[in-house]
Every structure is written in structure tokens, then in C-alpha cells.
Design a protein around this motif. Sequence first.
Motif, PDB file in Angstrom:
ATOM      1  N   SER A 130       0.830  -1.208   0.000  1.00  0.00           N
ATOM      2  CA  SER A 130       0.000   0.000   0.000  1.00  0.00           C
ATOM      3  C   SER A 130       0.864   1.258   0.000  1.00  0.00           C
ATOM      4  O   SER A 130       0.556   2.237  -0.694  1.00  0.00           O
ATOM      5  CB  SER A 130      -0.918   0.005   1.227  1.00  0.00           C
ATOM      6  N   GLU A 131       1.942   1.253   0.779  1.00  0.00           N
ATOM      7  CA  GLU A 131       2.842   2.405   0.815  1.00  0.00           C
ATOM      8  C   GLU A 131       3.516   2.612  -0.530  1.00  0.00           C
ATOM      9  O   GLU A 131       3.646   3.744  -1.007  1.00  0.00           O
ATOM     10  CB  GLU A 131       3.868   2.216   1.932  1.00  0.00           C
ATOM     11  N   GLY A 132       3.935   1.523  -1.170  1.00  0.00           N
ATOM     12  CA  GLY A 132       4.512   1.650  -2.496  1.00  0.00           C
ATOM     13  C   GLY A 132       3.514   2.179  -3.508  1.00  0.00           C
ATOM     14  O   GLY A 132       3.848   3.017  -4.357  1.00  0.00           O
ATOM     15  N   ALA A 133       2.263   1.720  -3.422  1.00  0.00           N
ATOM     16  CA  ALA A 133       1.232   2.143  -4.369  1.00  0.00           C
ATOM     17  C   ALA A 133       0.859   3.609  -4.211  1.00  0.00           C
ATOM     18  O   ALA A 133       0.261   4.191  -5.122  1.00  0.00           O
ATOM     19  CB  ALA A 133      -0.009   1.264  -4.209  1.00  0.00           C
ATOM     20  N   ALA A 134       1.192   4.216  -3.069  1.00  0.00           N
ATOM     21  CA  ALA A 134       0.893   5.630  -2.848  1.00  0.00           C
ATOM     22  C   ALA A 134       1.895   6.553  -3.533  1.00  0.00           C
ATOM     23  O   ALA A 134       1.706   7.768  -3.554  1.00  0.00           O
ATOM     24  CB  ALA A 134       0.856   5.928  -1.349  1.00  0.00           C
ATOM     25  N   THR A 135       2.972   6.002  -4.090  1.00  0.00           N
ATOM     26  CA  THR A 135       3.959   6.788  -4.818  1.00  0.00           C
ATOM     27  C   THR A 135       3.593   6.843  -6.297  1.00  0.00           C
ATOM     28  O   THR A 135       2.595   6.265  -6.726  1.00  0.00           O
ATOM     29  CB  THR A 135       5.368   6.186  -4.663  1.00  0.00           C
ATOM     30  N   ALA A 136       4.453   7.501  -7.071  1.00  0.00           N
ATOM     31  CA  ALA A 136       4.238   7.581  -8.517  1.00  0.00           C
ATOM     32  C   ALA A 136       4.949   6.460  -9.264  1.00  0.00           C
ATOM     33  O   ALA A 136       4.947   6.452 -10.494  1.00  0.00           O
ATOM     34  CB  ALA A 136       4.716   8.929  -9.026  1.00  0.00           C
ATOM     35  N   ALA A 137       5.560   5.515  -8.543  1.00  0.00           N
ATOM     36  CA  ALA A 137       6.326   4.443  -9.175  1.00  0.00           C
ATOM     37  C   ALA A 137       5.481   3.175  -9.333  1.00  0.00           C
ATOM     38  O   ALA A 137       4.636   2.879  -8.484  1.00  0.00           O
ATOM     39  CB  ALA A 137       7.569   4.126  -8.346  1.00  0.00           C
ATOM     40  N   PRO A 138       5.715   2.388 -10.375  1.00  0.00           N
ATOM     41  CA  PRO A 138       5.084   1.066 -10.461  1.00  0.00           C
ATOM     42  C   PRO A 138       5.548   0.178  -9.305  1.00  0.00           C
ATOM     43  O   PRO A 138       6.643   0.355  -8.777  1.00  0.00           O
ATOM     44  CB  PRO A 138       5.586   0.525 -11.805  1.00  0.00           C
ATOM     45  N   ILE A 194      -0.300  -2.778  -9.815  1.00  0.00           N
ATOM     46  CA  ILE A 194       0.859  -3.590  -9.475  1.00  0.00           C
ATOM     47  C   ILE A 194       0.957  -4.771 -10.431  1.00  0.00           C
ATOM     48  O   ILE A 194      -0.010  -5.111 -11.134  1.00  0.00           O
ATOM     49  CB  ILE A 194       0.808  -4.098  -8.015  1.00  0.00           C
ATOM     50  N   ARG A 195       2.142  -5.405 -10.446  1.00  0.00           N
ATOM     51  CA  ARG A 195       2.359  -6.619 -11.211  1.00  0.00           C
ATOM     52  C   ARG A 195       3.170  -7.599 -10.370  1.00  0.00           C
ATOM     53  O   ARG A 195       3.768  -7.221  -9.368  1.00  0.00           O
ATOM     54  CB  ARG A 195       3.111  -6.319 -12.516  1.00  0.00           C
TER      55      ARG A 195
END
Length: 321
Positions: free
Chosen positions: A256-264, A290-291
Motif C-alpha cells: 500500500s505504501e509503495g502504491a501511494a507513490t508515482a512508481a510502479p 501492481i504486477r
Amino acid sequence: MSSTAAQNDQLAPSSWILTEPYAGLQSQALGLAEAAGLAPIVRTLKARFPWNYVSAPRWPWPLHAVERQAISGSVPGIILSCGGMAGAVGSALRAPSTRLVHIQNPRMAFSKFDLIIVNKHDEVTGPNVIVTRTALHRVTPARLEEARARWAPVFAHLPRPLVAVSVGGTNGRFTLDATVARTLGQSLAGMMDQDRVGLMLTPSRRTDPAATAALRDALEPRGAYVWNGENENPYFGMLALADLIIVTIDSVSMVSEGAATAAPVMVAPLPGRSRRIGLFIDQLVSDGRIRHFQGRYEHWPVAPLDDTAAAAQDMRRRLGF
């Protein structure tokens, strides 16, 4: 501070965060509190003997089951509880002058809470339930911008594209021991060799030291940065600077924290299974956010996905502050 922010601070009620001493739980509650303009006191709960051997929802007297200092003093206007133990204690402290907001499914009667905030993959609804697509967290554009400025010089020597890897650990559903970490390390090393990417990796508090050592052995000889656990964790800097984020599948919070950024975001598999986490991952894969990581660098257009601010706004509206 703007006049509106100052007014919100003056109007915000006193508050506590009740959690067990787990960073993942505290981060969710702090993220909600910050987004709602609260300034809570964090109260960390510890069960007393023999109640540490009994599931918290079954405690007949929750306030006598935990160390007393954690709940001493004047009870505030709002309690944010996260985790089963906090739900039981918070429900015992709830009063007309104290509203209780619980994060995650409390596994107790929903009527014991003023509000409950759950993820969509929890598959629960109700009149006092707020549903989010991802876990609550503290990743905001402002925090990322600050971290980017601070950590950019530290990682400037690494080649682009730059991959951030967040590693969790063994839990009741997935396994990440030294053997599994060795396999993951080989896969990440193969990506570095084939795709010429820079790589920075941080373990979590749950990561087995032997697993961290296996990852370090595979990656550091190729020039990767692996945090050694000393001084400040560069986690937010890594999120801010990454062209791609890879997260082990055991942690809904880190995904979830990763998905809050602009990065895949890509999810690295681990041995094990969780129906709830599977539902969560499948939905974000279906949405294209995500993948699954298959040993190669990938990049595709994405937008930040974050329901924390919306959940906080809905909480303020329902509680009237």
C-alpha cells in the motif's frame, strides 16, 4: 501554518493511539491521525499474565488484562485502535465522551465501536464501516518530497533505473527464511545483471537476520545498497527516488505504501498462502497498479493510489470535528 490548519488544530479533540508494539499497526494509526489533523499520544499495549495466552476478544475484563501504565491518565475524546488487543481495550474505554475508531476488522461486535476502517479485501460492511482499497499509511507527497531531497545524495552513485526493494518476513501465512531469501536474492541479482538497474534494499523489523545476510551476499557484490539496520532507515527516501518498487507479498502495508507513490510496484512471491492478501493483490493487479515480479525490470504508467486522506475526511465528517 495556514489559518485553516490552525483552526483545525484548535478544533481537533484530544486523542490516543492504542496498538501493540508493532510498527505496521502504529504506522496505520499514525497515518490516519496525521491526515485527520489529530495529535495523538501513542499508548503501546502489553498483555499481563495469564491474559497474554488468551485471545483479546475473549478477555472478560480488558482493562485488567494489560499493563496499567498504557491506559493511565485522562481518557481522550477520540481513541484510534489498531489490532485485536487494542480493539478489546478501546471498547472497554469507550464512553459518551470518548469516540472509538478501530482500524482493521476487530473480530468483535461492530456495535462496540463508533467507526471501523477496513480494507476492501476484509469483505465486511456496515453502517459504521469505512472501506478502503489499501491499508492506511504515512506516505504523503510532502513526506516523499522531503525524503527525496534528503536521500538523493546518498543514492546518487547508483545507476538508473533505480529499484527499491522492501522486504518483510516470515509470518503465519508466508515464509521468508535464509533459503527463500537466497532465491529472492538470486532473482534480484539476475535483474541487476540483465537490466543494468541500480538497487537499494531495506529489510523490516520482521526480517530474519539470516535472510538479510543472504540478500546482502547476493546483492552487495554487484553494487547494491542494503541497509545495515544502523542509523535512520532510508525507507521513505527509497520510495521517493525509485523508478520501480518491489515488495515481498507478505505485507499489505508495504504494498500500500509503495502504491501511494508515482512508481510502479511489483510483488515478489514467497512460499505460503493468504486468502485475504490474495484478494488484495488480485484487485490491484486487475486495476493495473501492481504486477507480479518475475525476475526482470518492468515499467508502465501508473498513478498514486491512496485512500488514507479520504478515510480521514470521512471520519471527521462522521464524528463531527
